[in-house]
Design a protein around this motif. Structure first.
Motif, PDB file in Angstrom:
ATOM      1  N   ALA A 185       0.924  -1.238  -0.298  1.00 31.82           N
ATOM      2  CA  ALA A 185       0.293  -0.402  -0.230  1.00 31.82           C
ATOM      3  C   ALA A 185       1.239   1.049  -0.342  1.00 31.82           C
ATOM      4  CB  ALA A 185      -0.846  -0.081   0.886  1.00 31.82           C
ATOM      5  N   ARG A 186       2.002   1.099   0.361  1.00 37.15           N
ATOM      6  CA  ARG A 186       2.562   1.963   1.137  1.00 37.15           C
ATOM      7  C   ARG A 186       3.459   3.054  -0.676  1.00 37.15           C
ATOM      8  NH1 ARG A 186       7.076   2.551   5.338  1.00 37.15           N
ATOM      9  NH2 ARG A 186       8.330   1.446   4.085  1.00 37.15           N
ATOM     10  N   ILE A 187       3.604   1.584  -1.286  1.00 34.92           N
ATOM     11  CA  ILE A 187       4.096   1.805  -2.763  1.00 34.92           C
ATOM     12  C   ILE A 187       2.772   2.390  -3.728  1.00 34.92           C
ATOM     13  CG2 ILE A 187       5.448   0.562  -5.188  1.00 34.92           C
ATOM     14  CD1 ILE A 187       6.380  -2.246  -2.672  1.00 34.92           C
ATOM     15  N   ARG A 188       1.878   1.785  -2.989  1.00 34.00           N
ATOM     16  CA  ARG A 188       0.867   2.253  -4.201  1.00 34.00           C
ATOM     17  C   ARG A 188       0.331   3.918  -3.816  1.00 34.00           C
ATOM     18  NH1 ARG A 188      -2.191  -1.379  -7.258  1.00 34.00           N
ATOM     19  NH2 ARG A 188      -3.508   0.966  -8.369  1.00 34.00           N
ATOM     20  N   SER A 189       0.863   4.548  -2.556  1.00 32.45           N
ATOM     21  CA  SER A 189       0.255   5.484  -2.373  1.00 32.45           C
ATOM     22  C   SER A 189       1.773   6.552  -3.261  1.00 32.45           C
ATOM     23  CB  SER A 189       1.061   5.939  -0.881  1.00 32.45           C
ATOM     24  OG  SER A 189       1.568   6.579  -0.607  1.00 32.45           O
ATOM     25  N   VAL A 190       3.137   6.021  -2.970  1.00 34.15           N
ATOM     26  CA  VAL A 190       4.250   6.790  -3.822  1.00 34.15           C
ATOM     27  C   VAL A 190       4.288   6.517  -5.092  1.00 34.15           C
ATOM     28  CG1 VAL A 190       6.796   6.736  -4.884  1.00 34.15           C
ATOM     29  CG2 VAL A 190       5.955   6.336  -2.180  1.00 34.15           C
ATOM     30  N   LEU A 191       3.394   5.418  -6.027  1.00 34.83           N
ATOM     31  CA  LEU A 191       3.321   5.626  -7.404  1.00 34.83           C
ATOM     32  C   LEU A 191       1.861   7.364  -7.775  1.00 34.83           C
ATOM     33  CD1 LEU A 191       3.831   2.040  -7.617  1.00 34.83           C
ATOM     34  CD2 LEU A 191       4.891   3.980  -8.048  1.00 34.83           C
ATOM     35  N   SER A 209      12.145  -1.714   2.301  1.00 37.59           N
ATOM     36  CA  SER A 209      11.871  -0.451   3.371  1.00 37.59           C
ATOM     37  C   SER A 209      13.012   0.145   3.935  1.00 37.59           C
ATOM     38  CB  SER A 209      11.538  -1.447   4.841  1.00 37.59           C
ATOM     39  OG  SER A 209      10.586  -1.571   4.595  1.00 37.59           O
ATOM     40  N   ALA A 210      14.572  -1.100   3.512  1.00 33.32           N
ATOM     41  CA  ALA A 210      15.542  -0.505   3.302  1.00 33.32           C
ATOM     42  C   ALA A 210      16.063   0.924   2.569  1.00 33.32           C
ATOM     43  CB  ALA A 210      16.286  -1.070   3.495  1.00 33.32           C
ATOM     44  N   PHE A 211      15.528   0.292   1.155  1.00 31.78           N
ATOM     45  CA  PHE A 211      15.705   1.377  -0.260  1.00 31.78           C
ATOM     46  C   PHE A 211      14.873   2.484   0.152  1.00 31.78           C
ATOM     47  CE2 PHE A 211      13.109   2.793  -3.559  1.00 31.78           C
ATOM     48  CZ  PHE A 211      14.026   3.053  -4.722  1.00 31.78           C
ATOM     49  N   TYR A 212      13.241   2.630   0.944  1.00 30.41           N
ATOM     50  CA  TYR A 212      12.890   3.058   1.037  1.00 30.41           C
ATOM     51  C   TYR A 212      13.612   4.833   1.888  1.00 30.41           C
ATOM     52  CZ  TYR A 212       8.503   5.799   0.795  1.00 30.41           C
ATOM     53  OH  TYR A 212       7.094   7.227   0.301  1.00 30.41           O
ATOM     54  N   GLU A 213      13.727   3.638   3.295  1.00 34.52           N
ATOM     55  CA  GLU A 213      14.653   4.345   4.057  1.00 34.52           C
ATOM     56  C   GLU A 213      15.769   5.791   3.241  1.00 34.52           C
ATOM     57  OE1 GLU A 213      15.793   2.696   7.809  1.00 34.52           O
ATOM     58  OE2 GLU A 213      13.853   2.237   7.626  1.00 34.52           O
ATOM     59  N   ARG A 214      16.562   4.698   2.182  1.00 35.29           N
ATOM     60  CA  ARG A 214      17.758   5.288   2.112  1.00 35.29           C
ATOM     61  C   ARG A 214      17.670   6.673   0.632  1.00 35.29           C
ATOM     62  NH1 ARG A 214      19.861   0.454   4.132  1.00 35.29           N
ATOM     63  NH2 ARG A 214      19.612   1.377   5.971  1.00 35.29           N
ATOM     64  N   CYS A 215      17.011   6.030   0.384  1.00 37.43           N
ATOM     65  CA  CYS A 215      16.297   6.056  -1.604  1.00 37.43           C
ATOM     66  C   CYS A 215      15.173   7.439  -1.594  1.00 37.43           C
ATOM     67  CB  CYS A 215      17.028   5.513  -2.370  1.00 37.43           C
ATOM     68  SG  CYS A 215      18.200   4.582  -2.490  1.00 37.43           S
ATOM     69  N   PRO A 216      15.235   8.483  -1.073  1.00 38.81           N
ATOM     70  CA  PRO A 216      13.723   9.389  -1.801  1.00 38.81           C
ATOM     71  C   PRO A 216      13.641   8.998  -3.482  1.00 38.81           C
ATOM     72  CG  PRO A 216      16.111  10.584  -1.382  1.00 38.81           C
ATOM     73  CD  PRO A 216      16.971   9.581  -1.647  1.00 38.81           C
ATOM     74  N   VAL A 217      12.731   8.816  -3.189  1.00 35.89           N
ATOM     75  CA  VAL A 217      11.706   8.418  -4.147  1.00 35.89           C
ATOM     76  C   VAL A 217      11.634   9.970  -5.174  1.00 35.89           C
ATOM     77  CG1 VAL A 217      10.324   7.436  -6.495  1.00 35.89           C
ATOM     78  CG2 VAL A 217      11.339   6.194  -3.903  1.00 35.89           C
ATOM     79  N   LEU A 218      10.592  10.803  -4.895  1.00 36.19           N
ATOM     80  CA  LEU A 218       9.710  12.046  -4.774  1.00 36.19           C
ATOM     81  C   LEU A 218      10.346  12.373  -5.470  1.00 36.19           C
ATOM     82  CD1 LEU A 218       5.933  10.540  -3.543  1.00 36.19           C
ATOM     83  CD2 LEU A 218       7.112  10.563  -6.170  1.00 36.19           C
ATOM     84  N   ARG A 219      11.890  13.110  -4.469  1.00 31.54           N
ATOM     85  CA  ARG A 219      12.019  14.006  -4.468  1.00 31.54           C
ATOM     86  C   ARG A 219      13.713  13.836  -4.940  1.00 31.54           C
ATOM     87  NH1 ARG A 219      14.385  14.099   0.424  1.00 31.54           N
ATOM     88  NH2 ARG A 219      13.412  13.205   1.347  1.00 31.54           N
ATOM     89  N   ARG A 256      14.596   9.602  -9.805  1.00 33.90           N
ATOM     90  CA  ARG A 256      13.316   9.083  -9.577  1.00 33.90           C
ATOM     91  C   ARG A 256      12.578   8.346 -10.567  1.00 33.90           C
ATOM     92  NH1 ARG A 256       8.519  12.756  -9.012  1.00 33.90           N
ATOM     93  NH2 ARG A 256       7.448  12.694 -10.686  1.00 33.90           N
ATOM     94  N   GLU A 257      13.088   8.841 -11.921  1.00 30.50           N
ATOM     95  CA  GLU A 257      12.306   7.195 -13.010  1.00 30.50           C
ATOM     96  C   GLU A 257      12.977   5.909 -12.813  1.00 30.50           C
ATOM     97  OE1 GLU A 257      10.357   6.936 -15.245  1.00 30.50           O
ATOM     98  OE2 GLU A 257       9.346   9.121 -14.513  1.00 30.50           O
ATOM     99  N   SER A 258      14.286   5.925 -12.238  1.00 30.54           N
ATOM    100  CA  SER A 258      14.635   4.815 -11.911  1.00 30.54           C
ATOM    101  C   SER A 258      14.206   4.005 -10.423  1.00 30.54           C
ATOM    102  CB  SER A 258      16.396   4.664 -11.720  1.00 30.54           C
ATOM    103  OG  SER A 258      16.964   3.158 -11.609  1.00 30.54           O
ATOM    104  N   ARG A 259      14.350   5.266  -9.857  1.00 31.62           N
ATOM    105  CA  ARG A 259      13.349   4.720  -8.148  1.00 31.62           C
ATOM    106  C   ARG A 259      12.012   3.988  -8.249  1.00 31.62           C
ATOM    107  NH1 ARG A 259      17.508   8.320  -4.146  1.00 31.62           N
ATOM    108  NH2 ARG A 259      18.955   6.656  -4.781  1.00 31.62           N
ATOM    109  N   LEU A 260      11.164   5.068  -8.851  1.00 33.24           N
ATOM    110  CA  LEU A 260       9.539   4.584  -9.137  1.00 33.24           C
ATOM    111  C   LEU A 260       9.564   3.206  -9.811  1.00 33.24           C
ATOM    112  CD1 LEU A 260       8.838   7.893 -10.624  1.00 33.24           C
ATOM    113  CD2 LEU A 260       7.560   6.520  -8.510  1.00 33.24           C
ATOM    114  N   LEU A 261      10.554   2.503 -10.847  1.00 28.10           N
ATOM    115  CA  LEU A 261      10.751   1.574 -11.507  1.00 28.10           C
ATOM    116  C   LEU A 261      10.541   0.413 -10.071  1.00 28.10           C
ATOM    117  CD1 LEU A 261      11.477   0.797 -15.156  1.00 28.10           C
ATOM    118  CD2 LEU A 261      12.250  -0.885 -13.198  1.00 28.10           C
ATOM    119  N   LEU A 262      11.870   0.815  -9.454  1.00 27.44           N
ATOM    120  CA  LEU A 262      12.032  -0.354  -8.860  1.00 27.44           C
ATOM    121  C   LEU A 262      10.851  -0.846  -7.780  1.00 27.44           C
ATOM    122  CD1 LEU A 262      15.860   0.416  -7.842  1.00 27.44           C
ATOM    123  CD2 LEU A 262      14.851  -1.806  -9.638  1.00 27.44           C
TER     124      LEU A 262
END
Ligand code: ARG
Length: 581
Positions: A463-469, A536-546, A552-558
């Motif tokens: 759900a968290r990923i869906r919210s980011v997307l 979770s580890a990725f999301y903590e260390r790698c800002p996606v939307l900012r 950003r595209e690469s992180r959204l893809l992952l």
């Protein structure tokens, strides 16, 4: 694409050259590198050479650079395998473009019969039936997704001597009244009342005995009353399946009675094959290798001394029908471990009779018990076995309350939807995430926790990923497939956590392939938990939307690929995901 298998295929010839014969390279995920092979250690012992030398010799033979893999000997003789970033990025891009997330449909489809759930007419389903239903449903889903022809069989206990007393009790109550009790799921009260009369009332006992004879003789009224018991119970079981959100339908019931007309033939054929031995008035088969505690050979009783056939003969007839008529090449029986010896003996007799032979395989997927907090078999406070529906309703109620307390603005409908997906998901996951041969303790707090190896943790990650997307504007509809603005954008590994997540994503195919063989569903659950943890580890260390454009595209893809993998993996386990929770 199964990376583990690819690496294994590359190392195998090198090991064979060094060993002078085939060796399993034992490739697995590694804490030190992407993957590692541990096979040099055992081989060194066998050849009497230092393990590091063996590992070095294997690497001298192995061809790995063309797939972008570098290898080195480490520690006492492990082989560490590391993918070049470029190769890893290409593999992940391949996954992203594949609707099946790198998991191919099987090249060799089989007809698989899955025998599961199998409650007993006019008896409450107990937690053992819960385990069978949950494990069987996941097996069906996984094998179906891989392209096998799967036949679900609900081997309902709908025959045998208890039906004499059950029908007599039904007559005493009156049909309408009895139907009412049964369809409402008041099965245990009904059964117990019949039992009490049977134990205490001589005349009732005699009526019951005659009724069994009438049932077996095909007496019309008796058959009709028996049918009534069966249909009312089936109707009730279907409500439980609905609540449990499993795919069993009315068409899947194939009760023990369905094999009645085949039983005499089974026994005749065993006789003709010279396998029958009389013992204590019964007709038995003594399959080799089965002995009791006293060392005496154990019988499988195919015809009882009263002339009746019973459970083992029915299973033999069913096995023959599944292989012969349904054309099954894989037979799965999801039944508790107390029946381990029964199935081992049934299979042995079927083999001896020539009804079960390669390529057809029969497997008993046995499972342990569900224990209460006291570490003993789960019982209600009154000491009775726990009613399954009660358990499911409690799970949903607890999950609904939790959802409301975390988010007081939730409207009733949304809270109910979350409560159902999370509550039922938690029950299923608690069951599927442990080695099925082990017992486990039913612990509400733990299985509903948002952290740990639980369904809510995985559902929440999704759900968290869906919210980011959603926030990235990539998926307007909550349940629409995830579409990226630039699906072909290059994948970048700026942080180790991105790389670690990518390697984890590549592991899906290998795990699914392994579970196809072993049906150890906890391996899939464990994988999904590792994936969510890596996310979770990725999301903590790698800002996606900012992050800047390319990153950003690469992180959204992952992130999107993680969501798809979690959703697919949970779906194989029969667990729902939610776009919001
Ligand atoms: N009805 C049985 C029970 O409740 C389970 C039947 C399992 N399947 C089979 N083919 N024997 O224990």
């Amino acid at each position: 694409m199964d990376l583990e298998k690819l690496l294994s295929d590359r190392l195998a010839p090198a090991f064979a050259a060094v060993a002078g014969g085939p060796v399993d390279p034992l490739v697995r995920r590694s804490g030190r590198a992407d993957y590692q092979s541990d096979a040099a250690l055992a081989l060194a012992r066998r050849l009497g050479r230092p393990p590091r030398d063996i590992a070095g010799a294997v690497l001298a033979h192995a061809v790995l650079d063309d797939i972008g893999v570098s290898a080195e000997v480490s520690g006492p003789g492990f082989i560490n395998l590391t993918l070049a970033d470029r190769a890893l990025a290409d593999l992940v891009a391949g996954l992203a473009g594949d609707a099946r997330l790198g998991v191919p449909s099987t090249a060799t489809p089989q007809t698989v019969v899955v025998d599961y759930s199998a409650p007993n007419v006019a008896k409450e389903m107990h937690v053992g039936h819960l385990r069978s239903t949950v494990i069987g449903d996941a097996a069906v889903r996984l094998l179906t997704w891989l392209g096998h022809r799967v036949v679900r069989v609900n081997h309902l206990g709908d025959w045998g001597t208890p039906f004499g007393m059950l029908i007599e009790h039904l007559i005493d109550l009156g049909e309408a009244e009895a139907a009412q009790h049964l369809s409402m799921g008041d099965l245990d009260t009904f059964y117990r009342a019949a039992r009490v009369k049977f134990d205490e009332d001589e005349a009732f006992r005699e009526r019951s005995r005659l009724r069994v004879v009438a049932l077996q003789g095909g007496d019309e009224r008796t058959r009709r009353l028996w049918r009534l018991l069966v249909t009312q119970s089936e109707r009730y079981f279907l409500t439980v399946y609905d609540l449990l959100d499993v795919g069993l339908s009315g068409d899947d019931f194939r009760g023990e009675s369905a094999y009645n007309h085949l039983l005499a033939g089974v026994v005749d054929d065993l006789d003709r094959l010279g396998l029958l031995r009389p013992s204590g008035g019964a007709e038995c088969v003594f399959p080799p290798g089965f002995t009791g505690r006293d060392g005496a050979p154990l019988p499988l009783i195919v015809r009882k001394s009263d002339g009746g056939y019973g459970y083992p003969a029915t299973d033999l007839a069913a096995l023959r029908q599944r292989v012969g008529e349904l054309g099954a090449t894989r037979l799965l029986y999801v039944v508790g471990l107390p029946q381990r010896q029964h199935f081992a003996m049934v299979f042995a007799v079927a083999e001896a009779a020539g009804w079960l032979h390669p390529p057809v395989r029969a497997e008993h997927l046995g499972f342990g018990s569900i224990l209460g907090a006291d570490g003993r078999m789960l019982r209600s406070r009154a000491g009775e076995s726990v009613k399954l529906v009660g358990l499911l309703e409690e799970a949903v109620a607890r999950a609904t309350d939790l959802a409301r307390s975390r988010n007081p603005d939730l409207d009733t409908e949304a809270a109910a939807e979350i409560g159902r997906a999370v509550g039922i998901g938690a029950i299923k996951y608690a069951d599927l995430s442990v080695d099925r041969t082990k017992d486990y303790v039913l612990d509400w707090e733990r299985m509903l926790a948002l952290d740990g190896n639980t369904a809510p943790y995985l559902q929440y990650a999704y759900a968290r990923i869906r919210s980011v997307l959603r926030r990235a504007g990539t998926a307007a509809q909550p349940d629409a497939p995830i579409v990226l603005a630039r699906p072909d954008a290059p994948i970048v590994f700026a942080q180790p956590a991105e790389r670690a997540l990518a390697v984890e994503l590549l592991g899906f195919a290998g795990v699914v392939g392994e579970v196809e063989r072993s049906l150890e569903l906890h391996q899939l659950a464990g994988y999904l938990h590792r994936l969510a943890t890596a996310f979770s580890a990725f999301y903590e260390r790698c800002p996606v939307l900012r992050a800047s454009d390319e990153l950003r595209e690469s992180r959204l893809l992952l992130a999107g690929l993680t969501a798809r993998t979690l959703r697919q993996g949970l779906d194989l386990l029969g667990i729902r995901t939610l776009a919001r929770m």
